[in-house]
Design a protein around this motif. Structure first.
Motif, PDB file in Angstrom:
ATOM      1  N   GLY A  15     -11.680   1.076  -1.305  1.00 35.30           N
ATOM      2  CA  GLY A  15     -11.602  -0.348  -1.006  1.00 35.30           C
ATOM      3  C   GLY A  15     -10.819  -0.672   0.245  1.00 35.30           C
ATOM      4  N   VAL A  16     -10.270   0.360   0.915  1.00 32.79           N
ATOM      5  CA  VAL A  16      -9.434   0.147   2.097  1.00 32.79           C
ATOM      6  C   VAL A  16     -10.147   0.642   3.356  1.00 32.79           C
ATOM      7  N   LEU A  17     -10.118  -0.161   4.385  1.00 32.49           N
ATOM      8  CA  LEU A  17     -10.563   0.257   5.715  1.00 32.49           C
ATOM      9  C   LEU A  17      -9.328   0.400   6.597  1.00 32.49           C
ATOM     10  N   VAL A  18      -9.218   1.512   7.310  1.00 32.35           N
ATOM     11  CA  VAL A  18      -8.096   1.745   8.214  1.00 32.35           C
ATOM     12  C   VAL A  18      -8.569   1.620   9.657  1.00 32.35           C
ATOM     13  N   ILE A  19      -7.859   0.817  10.431  1.00 34.13           N
ATOM     14  CA  ILE A  19      -8.069   0.732  11.880  1.00 34.13           C
ATOM     15  C   ILE A  19      -6.852   1.387  12.521  1.00 34.13           C
ATOM     16  N   ARG A  20      -7.093   2.506  13.201  1.00 36.24           N
ATOM     17  CA  ARG A  20      -5.989   3.329  13.691  1.00 36.24           C
ATOM     18  C   ARG A  20      -6.010   3.428  15.225  1.00 36.24           C
ATOM     19  N   PHE A  21      -4.875   3.105  15.841  1.00 33.72           N
ATOM     20  CA  PHE A  21      -4.738   3.325  17.280  1.00 33.72           C
ATOM     21  C   PHE A  21      -4.634   4.827  17.531  1.00 33.72           C
ATOM     22  N   ASN A  22      -5.420   5.315  18.490  1.00 31.72           N
ATOM     23  CA  ASN A  22      -5.495   6.753  18.730  1.00 31.72           C
ATOM     24  C   ASN A  22      -5.470   7.051  20.230  1.00 31.72           C
ATOM     25  N   PHE A  56      -3.840  -1.583   9.444  1.00 26.59           N
ATOM     26  CA  PHE A  56      -3.656  -1.150  10.830  1.00 26.59           C
ATOM     27  C   PHE A  56      -2.559  -0.089  10.878  1.00 26.59           C
ATOM     28  N   LEU A  57      -2.830   1.009  11.565  1.00 20.54           N
ATOM     29  CA  LEU A  57      -1.845   2.068  11.741  1.00 20.54           C
ATOM     30  C   LEU A  57      -1.846   2.546  13.180  1.00 20.54           C
ATOM     31  N   GLY A  58      -0.707   3.056  13.624  1.00 19.33           N
ATOM     32  CA  GLY A  58      -0.605   3.659  14.945  1.00 19.33           C
ATOM     33  C   GLY A  58      -0.479   5.160  14.821  1.00 19.33           C
ATOM     34  N   SER A  59       0.242   5.765  15.747  1.00 18.99           N
ATOM     35  CA  SER A  59       0.473   7.200  15.704  1.00 18.99           C
ATOM     36  C   SER A  59       1.965   7.460  15.513  1.00 18.99           C
ATOM     37  N   GLU A  60       2.333   8.703  15.380  1.00 19.25           N
ATOM     38  CA  GLU A  60       3.736   9.045  15.140  1.00 19.25           C
ATOM     39  C   GLU A  60       4.610   8.590  16.301  1.00 19.25           C
ATOM     40  N   GLY A  61       5.593   7.766  15.996  1.00 22.27           N
ATOM     41  CA  GLY A  61       6.536   7.307  17.004  1.00 22.27           C
ATOM     42  C   GLY A  61       6.076   6.126  17.835  1.00 22.27           C
ATOM     43  N   CYS A  62       4.848   5.660  17.615  1.00 21.67           N
ATOM     44  CA  CYS A  62       4.371   4.515  18.411  1.00 21.67           C
ATOM     45  C   CYS A  62       3.235   3.798  17.697  1.00 21.67           C
ATOM     46  N   TYR A  96      -9.106 -14.160   9.468  1.00 26.86           N
ATOM     47  CA  TYR A  96      -9.736 -13.134   8.644  1.00 26.86           C
ATOM     48  C   TYR A  96      -9.637 -13.481   7.161  1.00 26.86           C
ATOM     49  N   GLY A  97     -10.690 -13.158   6.425  1.00 25.05           N
ATOM     50  CA  GLY A  97     -10.767 -13.578   5.035  1.00 25.05           C
ATOM     51  C   GLY A  97     -10.303 -12.573   4.006  1.00 25.05           C
ATOM     52  N   LYS A  98      -9.913 -11.369   4.437  1.00 21.77           N
ATOM     53  CA  LYS A  98      -9.460 -10.341   3.505  1.00 21.77           C
ATOM     54  C   LYS A  98      -8.026  -9.941   3.839  1.00 21.77           C
ATOM     55  N   PRO A  99      -7.304  -9.391   2.861  1.00 22.73           N
ATOM     56  CA  PRO A  99      -5.913  -9.001   3.118  1.00 22.73           C
ATOM     57  C   PRO A  99      -5.778  -8.009   4.272  1.00 22.73           C
ATOM     58  N   LEU A 100      -4.756  -8.225   5.077  1.00 23.31           N
ATOM     59  CA  LEU A 100      -4.448  -7.360   6.211  1.00 23.31           C
ATOM     60  C   LEU A 100      -3.040  -6.806   6.035  1.00 23.31           C
ATOM     61  N   VAL A 101      -2.904  -5.506   6.142  1.00 20.22           N
ATOM     62  CA  VAL A 101      -1.578  -4.892   6.090  1.00 20.22           C
ATOM     63  C   VAL A 101      -1.420  -4.006   7.323  1.00 20.22           C
ATOM     64  N   SER A 102      -0.191  -3.662   7.648  1.00 20.97           N
ATOM     65  CA  SER A 102       0.041  -2.831   8.832  1.00 20.97           C
ATOM     66  C   SER A 102       1.238  -1.932   8.613  1.00 20.97           C
ATOM     67  N   GLY A 103       1.195  -0.787   9.291  1.00 23.95           N
ATOM     68  CA  GLY A 103       2.280   0.173   9.229  1.00 23.95           C
ATOM     69  C   GLY A 103       2.734   0.538  10.622  1.00 23.95           C
ATOM     70  N   VAL A 104       4.020   0.403  10.886  1.00 19.25           N
ATOM     71  CA  VAL A 104       4.581   0.603  12.228  1.00 19.25           C
ATOM     72  C   VAL A 104       5.592   1.736  12.205  1.00 19.25           C
ATOM     73  N   ASP A 105       5.410   2.677  13.125  1.00 15.98           N
ATOM     74  CA  ASP A 105       6.421   3.708  13.339  1.00 15.98           C
ATOM     75  C   ASP A 105       6.729   3.753  14.825  1.00 15.98           C
ATOM     76  N   GLY A 106       7.930   3.358  15.210  1.00 15.87           N
ATOM     77  CA  GLY A 106       8.315   3.416  16.614  1.00 15.87           C
ATOM     78  C   GLY A 106       8.028   2.136  17.366  1.00 15.87           C
ATOM     79  N   LEU A 107       7.498   2.273  18.573  1.00 18.53           N
ATOM     80  CA  LEU A 107       7.315   1.135  19.468  1.00 18.53           C
ATOM     81  C   LEU A 107       6.245   0.173  18.984  1.00 18.53           C
ATOM     82  N   ALA A 108       6.578  -1.120  19.029  1.00 20.55           N
ATOM     83  CA  ALA A 108       5.633  -2.200  18.760  1.00 20.55           C
ATOM     84  C   ALA A 108       5.920  -3.275  19.805  1.00 20.55           C
ATOM     85  N   ILE A 109       5.189  -3.212  20.921  1.00 19.88           N
ATOM     86  CA  ILE A 109       5.495  -4.036  22.089  1.00 19.88           C
ATOM     87  C   ILE A 109       4.383  -5.050  22.335  1.00 19.88           C
TER      88      ILE A 109
END
Length: 251
Positions: A15-22, A56-62, A96-109
Motif C-alpha cells: 500500500g506504500v509508494l516510495v519516491i526516492r531521491f537518487n 519521500f526518502l533521500g539518501s544516506e546523509g542527505c 494531494y489526496g492521500k497521506p504523505l510522509v517523509s524521512g530525512v537524514d542529513g541535509l534538507a535545504i
C-alpha cells in the motif's frame, strides 16, 4: 536523468509508494526532469487504489540540497514564460489526496525543507539540518511556506528560517512543529516506512476525512504558491540573483 528519482513499491510495506531521491553525488539537488518524474509518480499513485500512502526518502546523509542551481540558472536565462517545473510539483503536493510522509537524514535545504510542509508526518535523523537560504540567493520563500511556516512556528522562528536563512537542527525543527519525530540515522527509513504502512492499513475513507479536516482547504495554500511564484520568478531573473547563483556555482 530520470533515474535520479526512483519510484518504488516495497513488497514489505504493501500500500506504500516510495519516491526516492537518487542523486547523491550532487546532494540530491533537484532538476526539472526530477520534478516531472515525481509529478508523474504522484499522479499514478493518486489514481491507483492499491496505493494508500506515499513516502519521500533521500539518501544516506542527505535528503536534498534543494533546486539544482545550474538548472535554475539555465531556466532564468532562457526567457521561458512558463513556470518552473517545481511549481507543478508543489501544487500537486499541496493538493494531494492521500497521506504523505517523509524521512530525512542529513541535509534538507530549500525545497528540501519546504517539501515537508505538505507532508502529514516527517521523521528526521538526529544529524539533520533544515535550512532555506532563499534570500541569500536573492530569491523569496516558495511552496506556500510564507503562509504555512508562521502558522506552525510563529513569526520569529519563521523569519529566522525563511528570511534570515538560519539553520534548524532536527531537535529544533521538532520543537517548532516542523517535523514529527527524531530518530537515529540508521532508523530513518525503517521508521518512515513503518509509519507509511500504518497509515496505508487504516480505513481509507475515515483517514481521508480526518486528513482533510486537519489540513483544511487547499485554496489558500495554492493561492499563496501563485503569489510567491510571481515574486520568485521576478527575482529569479534579476541581476542580483544571477550574481548570487554564479557565485554559488564557483564555490
Amino acid at each position: 536523468m530520470t533515474d535520479h528519482i526512483l519510484i518504488e513499491r516495497p513488497e514489505t510495506h504493501p500500500g506504500v509508494l516510495v519516491i526516492r531521491f537518487n542523486r547523491p553525488d550532487k546532494k540530491n539537488a533537484i532538476t526539472s526532469a526530477m520534478y516531472r518524474k515525481m509529478v508523474m509518480g504522484l499522479h499514478e499513485a493518486g489514481h491507483d487504489g492499491a496505493i494508500r500512502a506515499v513516502a519521500f526518502l533521500g539518501s544516506e546523509g542527505c535528503f536534498s540540497a534543494g533546486n539544482d542551481m545550474g538548472d535554475f540558472l539555465t531556466y532564468a536565462m532562457s526567457g521561458d514564460k512558463d513556470p518552473p517545473a517545481a511549481v507543478d510539483f508543489l501544487k500537486v503536493l499541496a493538493s494531494y489526496g492521500k497521506p504523505l510522509v517523509s524521512g530525512v537524514d542529513g541535509l534538507a535545504i530549500g525545497i528540501g525543507t519546504t517539501l515537508h510542509l505538505h507532508c502529514d508526518l516527517t521523521v528526521a535523523s538526529s544529524r539533520s539540518l533544515f535550512k532555506t537560504p532563499f534570500v541569500d540567493l536573492a530569491l523569496v520563500p516558495e511552496a506556500g511556506s510564507s503562509l504555512i511556516v508562521p502558522r506552525i512556528m510563529g513569526h520569529q522562528r519563521a523569519f529566522a528560517l525563511l528570511a534570515a536563512g538560519e539553520g534548524f537542527s532536527a531537535e529544533a525543527a521538532r520543537e517548532a512543529g516542523l517535523i514529527w519525530k527524531v530518530v537515529a540515522p540508521d532508523e530513518v527509513e525503517t521508521e518512515t516506512l513503518k509509519i507509511a504502512a500504518s497509515l496505508a492499513s487504516k480505513p481509507a475513507g475515515a483517514l481521508k476525512i480526518a486528513r482533510d479536516l486537519v489540513r483544511g482547504s487547499t485554496h489558500e495554500v495554492l493561492t499563496r504558491i501563485d503569489e510567491e511564484m510571481v515574486h520568485f520568478s521576478t527575482q529569479l531573473r534579476s541581476a542580483e540573483a544571477r550574481a548570487a547563483f554564479e557565485a554559488f556555482l564557483k564555490r
